[in-house]
Scaffold this active site. Structure first.
Site, PDB file in Angstrom:
ATOM      1  N   ASN A 294       0.799  -1.218   0.000  1.00 20.74           N
ATOM      2  CA  ASN A 294       0.000   0.000   0.000  1.00 20.74           C
ATOM      3  C   ASN A 294       0.838   1.278   0.000  1.00 20.74           C
ATOM      4  OD1 ASN A 294      -2.312  -1.431  -0.313  1.00 20.74           O
ATOM      5  ND2 ASN A 294      -2.857  -1.441   1.861  1.00 20.74           N
TER       6      ASN A 294
ATOM      7  N   ILE B 166     -14.260  -0.608   9.988  1.00 24.39           N
ATOM      8  CA  ILE B 166     -13.926   0.110   8.751  1.00 24.39           C
ATOM      9  C   ILE B 166     -14.737  -0.379   7.551  1.00 24.39           C
ATOM     10  CG2 ILE B 166     -12.016   0.915   7.258  1.00 24.39           C
ATOM     11  CD1 ILE B 166     -11.267   1.648  10.061  1.00 24.39           C
TER      12      ILE B 166
ATOM     13  N   ARG C 164     -17.110   0.584  -1.360  1.00 18.59           N
ATOM     14  CA  ARG C 164     -15.941   1.451  -1.193  1.00 18.59           C
ATOM     15  C   ARG C 164     -16.299   2.791  -1.819  1.00 18.59           C
ATOM     16  NH1 ARG C 164     -11.454  -2.441  -1.042  1.00 18.59           N
ATOM     17  NH2 ARG C 164     -10.022  -0.746  -0.642  1.00 18.59           N
TER      18      ARG C 164
ATOM     19  N   ARG D  82      -8.606  -1.443  -7.598  1.00 18.40           N
ATOM     20  CA  ARG D  82      -9.357  -0.361  -6.941  1.00 18.40           C
ATOM     21  C   ARG D  82      -8.451   0.808  -6.581  1.00 18.40           C
ATOM     22  NH1 ARG D  82     -14.383  -1.717  -5.745  1.00 18.40           N
ATOM     23  NH2 ARG D  82     -14.472   0.283  -4.677  1.00 18.40           N
TER      24      ARG D  82
HETATM   25  N1  EPU Z   1     -14.680   6.173   2.794  1.00 14.46           N
HETATM   26  C1  EPU Z   1     -15.752   6.989   2.545  1.00 14.46           C
HETATM   27  N2  EPU Z   1     -15.710   7.816   1.451  1.00 14.46           N
HETATM   28  C2  EPU Z   1     -14.641   7.866   0.623  1.00 14.46           C
HETATM   29  C3  EPU Z   1     -13.526   7.031   0.879  1.00 14.46           C
HETATM   30  C4  EPU Z   1     -13.578   6.191   1.984  1.00 14.46           C
HETATM   31  O1  EPU Z   1     -16.726   6.950   3.271  1.00 14.46           O
HETATM   32  O2  EPU Z   1     -14.674   8.656  -0.332  1.00 14.46           O
HETATM   33  C5  EPU Z   1     -14.720   5.256   3.964  1.00 14.46           C
HETATM   34  C6  EPU Z   1     -14.616   3.784   3.596  1.00 14.46           C
HETATM   35  O3  EPU Z   1     -15.856   3.246   3.232  1.00 14.46           O
HETATM   36  C7  EPU Z   1     -14.107   3.172   4.886  1.00 14.46           C
HETATM   37  C8  EPU Z   1     -13.243   4.297   5.462  1.00 14.46           C
HETATM   38  O4  EPU Z   1     -13.559   5.470   4.738  1.00 14.46           O
HETATM   39  O5  EPU Z   1     -15.157   2.914   5.780  1.00 14.46           O
HETATM   40  C9  EPU Z   1     -11.766   4.066   5.355  1.00 14.46           C
HETATM   41  O6  EPU Z   1     -11.425   3.592   4.076  1.00 14.46           O
HETATM   42  P1  EPU Z   1     -10.113   4.081   3.314  1.00 14.46           P
HETATM   43  O7  EPU Z   1     -10.521   5.093   2.302  1.00 14.46           O
HETATM   44  O8  EPU Z   1      -9.091   4.455   4.319  1.00 14.46           O
HETATM   45  O9  EPU Z   1      -9.690   2.762   2.594  1.00 14.46           O
HETATM   46  P2  EPU Z   1      -8.905   2.719   1.279  1.00 14.46           P
HETATM   47  O10 EPU Z   1      -8.026   3.901   1.210  1.00 14.46           O
HETATM   48  O11 EPU Z   1      -9.820   2.424   0.148  1.00 14.46           O
HETATM   49  C10 EPU Z   1      -6.733   1.525   2.144  1.00 14.46           C
HETATM   50  C11 EPU Z   1      -6.007   0.264   1.813  1.00 14.46           C
HETATM   51  C12 EPU Z   1      -6.796  -0.924   2.316  1.00 14.46           C
HETATM   52  C13 EPU Z   1      -7.001  -0.767   3.827  1.00 14.46           C
HETATM   53  C14 EPU Z   1      -7.672   0.577   4.130  1.00 14.46           C
HETATM   54  C15 EPU Z   1      -7.824   0.865   5.603  1.00 14.46           C
HETATM   55  C16 EPU Z   1      -4.849   0.770  -0.233  1.00 14.46           C
HETATM   56  C17 EPU Z   1      -4.715   0.539  -1.685  1.00 14.46           C
HETATM   57  N3  EPU Z   1      -5.844   0.147   0.371  1.00 14.46           N
HETATM   58  O12 EPU Z   1      -7.988   1.434   1.472  1.00 14.46           O
HETATM   59  O13 EPU Z   1      -6.013  -2.077   2.054  1.00 14.46           O
HETATM   60  O14 EPU Z   1      -7.812  -1.809   4.297  1.00 14.46           O
HETATM   61  O15 EPU Z   1      -6.901   1.639   3.547  1.00 14.46           O
HETATM   62  O16 EPU Z   1      -6.595   0.889   6.226  1.00 14.46           O
HETATM   63  O17 EPU Z   1      -4.053   1.483   0.367  1.00 14.46           O
HETATM   64  C18 EPU Z   1      -5.625  -4.346   1.657  1.00 14.46           C
HETATM   65  O18 EPU Z   1      -4.431  -4.050   1.497  1.00 14.46           O
HETATM   66  O19 EPU Z   1      -6.032  -5.528   1.800  1.00 14.46           O
HETATM   67  C19 EPU Z   1      -6.616  -3.267   1.722  1.00 14.46           C
HETATM   68  C20 EPU Z   1      -7.911  -3.458   1.504  1.00 14.46           C
END
Ligand code: EPU
Length: 445
Positions: free
Chosen positions: A41, A352, A139, A110
């Site tokens: 990540n 989350i 997401r 994604r």
């Molecule tokens: N969220 C919103 N609106 C948005 C974006 C996010 O409501 O516009 C919410 C999501 O639904 C969630 C929360 O914010 O409830 C946090 O999600 P986040 O955006 O932090 O997740 P992400 O950035 O999509 C990254 C990692 C994930 C990891 C999460 C949490 C990457 C590519 N992915 O995802 O990694 O689980 O942060 O730490 O960096 C994995 O590696 O297996 C993985 C899924």
């Protein structure tokens, strides 16, 4: 064989490959050292950041995993020139042949959402599809859309597409408050703001170590970012692009890989040492294991777990996933396997992602006692003996958790959809076999 037929054959072979694992029936048999690779990540975002550079970008300690290859392929399709060998990436994005992220690309990865901001800031426009749900739940991207608007962009919604345009004189610095601390949101806007006019402040920013590392890389290349690692990040726009000086940036060690193997060591090893780690990044997990009865030895860059004394009863405990420095959602599934081996009841609250507990049904088929209270909470009763089964890996983290469960189960297990595991863990079967796990990759018929 004709090229298409060969590709179809290769695709089938990859998609039908599975791991065959002979379990230890609860015995602690693993022993040795595992070197942790760079973080998926962090690498994915650093590769995306190449769009902001006027020089080729060189990275080292890049994990050889599917998701990284996909990100590089996507950038190549968009006009980039890249090499990826021996954990080193060189990527030159000085030419960008398109500003559109196709649905096909968005589906493939994604994390490609992080490309949107840098493309918009650099080219003045970007098009991308609305992402659908995935196995770990919805997401959403509302924070992205609202933040682009705050930076002065106009957004047209054409069918399932967002068509976003920056003002003529470029994006404007903005005050952004994330209702939810989002990792990719924080990274995207930290990158986007570098090429905007004026200063951007991100409040309630995510604080993950990968974000701090990314900010260090960007600052070493000319960006002006302050506060990464705290909940308020300030980015001063620079006039012009970034340039890399000096040696390649080494990707920060993968705390999720390290954490997963640490838990594996806690249930299945006589002794397991992880090298090339940053122990502070795993504070919450180490605290939980020690509370439960597994001492964790630390040096500056290693972690070691040993089998506890005979007769030690491992204590159960409650877990609530949380943004860093809380307990990471990406370690929730691996830790679940540990909890099935502790005495008493543990409540696991996944705060989350909805849908990231569905895999527990498969653990129950193996003999675990896990009751789903609601989509976000399960109750685990332990200790339970596990039995080998045929399992399908639903996503990379639950997939690795199945490998861990199979390692301590009685009998043999087959873990299918290994492709999902390969997305995030480099040559996992080779590295686990080297410490004594009886795991082989069986290529599909
Ligand atoms: N969220 C919103 N609106 C948005 C974006 C996010 O409501 O516009 C919410 C999501 O639904 C969630 C929360 O914010 O409830 C946090 O999600 P986040 O955006 O932090 O997740 P992400 O950035 O999509 C990254 C990692 C994930 C990891 C999460 C949490 C990457 C590519 N992915 O995802 O990694 O689980 O942060 O730490 O960096 C994995 O590696 O297996 C993985 C899924």
């Amino acid at each position: 064989m004709h090229n298409d037929a060969f590709l179809a054959f290769l695709y089938d072979a990859i998609m039908t490959a599975y791991f065959s694992i002979k379990g230890s029936a609860g015995a602690r048999t693993l022993e040795g050292d595992i070197a942790i690779v760079g973080a998926k990540n962090a690498a994915l975002k650093a590769i995306a950041a190449s769009i902001l550079y006027q020089t080729p970008l060189q990275l080292s300690n890049v994990p050889h995993i599917e998701d990284v290859s996909r990100m590089i392929d996507i950038l190549r399709e968009m006009g980039g020139v890249a090499t990826f060998e021996d954990h080193k990436v060189s990527i030159d994005m000085r030419k960008l042949s398109t500003t559109a992220i196709t649905p096909e690309i968005a589906k493939r990865l994604r994390a490609s959402i992080v490309l949107t901001g840098p493309i918009l800031a650099r080219e003045g426009k970007v098009q991308f599809p609305h992402p659908g749900g995935c196995v770990i739940g919805e997401r959403p991207i509302d924070l992205f859309i609202e933040s682009f608007l705050k930076m002065g962009a106009t957004i047209k919604h054409v069918g399932k597409f967002y068509d976003i345009t920056a003002p003529k004189d470029g994006l404007r610095g903005a005050d952004i408050f994330f209702r939810v601390a989002s990792v990719t949101g924080t990274e995207t806007f930290m990158m986007t703001a570098i090429l905007a006019n004026g200063t951007t402040t991100i409040r309630n920013a995510a604080m993950e170590p990968e974000i701090v590392w990314l900010a260090e890389m960007l600052n070493a290349s000319g960006a002006k970012i302050e506060g990464a690692g705290t909940s308020t990040i300030t980015i001063k726009g620079i006039r012009g692009k970034l340039s890399q000086k000096g040696k390649p940036f080494a990707v920060v060690p993968d705390r999720i890989e390290a954490g997963s193997f640490l838990v594996l060591g806690a249930i299945a090893a006589k002794r397991l040492t992880l090298t090339h780690v940053v122990p502070e990044h795993l504070g919450s997990l180490i605290e939980m294991l020690e509370y439960s009865g597994i001492p964790v030895e630390r040096t500056k860059d290693t972690l070691t777990v040993r089998a506890p004394k005979k007769g030690t009863v491992l204590r159960s405990f409650n877990v609530r996933t949380h943004e860093y420095p809380g307990f990471p959602t990406d370690l929730q599934a691996p830790l679940m396997i540990y909890l099935t081996q502790t005495k008493g009841e543990s409540l696991v609250f996944e705060t989350i992602f909805e849908g990231r507990l569905n895999y527990t049904e498969s653990l129950n088929r193996m003999g675990a006692s896990i009751t789903m209270m609601d989509p976000h909470r399960v109750l685990v009763k332990g200790p339970t003996k596990l039995n080998g089964k045929r399992l399908e890996s639903p996503d990379l983290r639950a997939g690795l958790a199945f490998v861990m469960a199979a390692a301590i189960a009685s009998g043999e297990s087959e873990i299918h959809n290994v492709y999902n595991i390969d997305r995030g863990y480099e040559r996992v079967e080779e590295r686990l076999r080297a410490v004594g796990m009886r795991i082989t990759r069986v290529s599909g018929e």
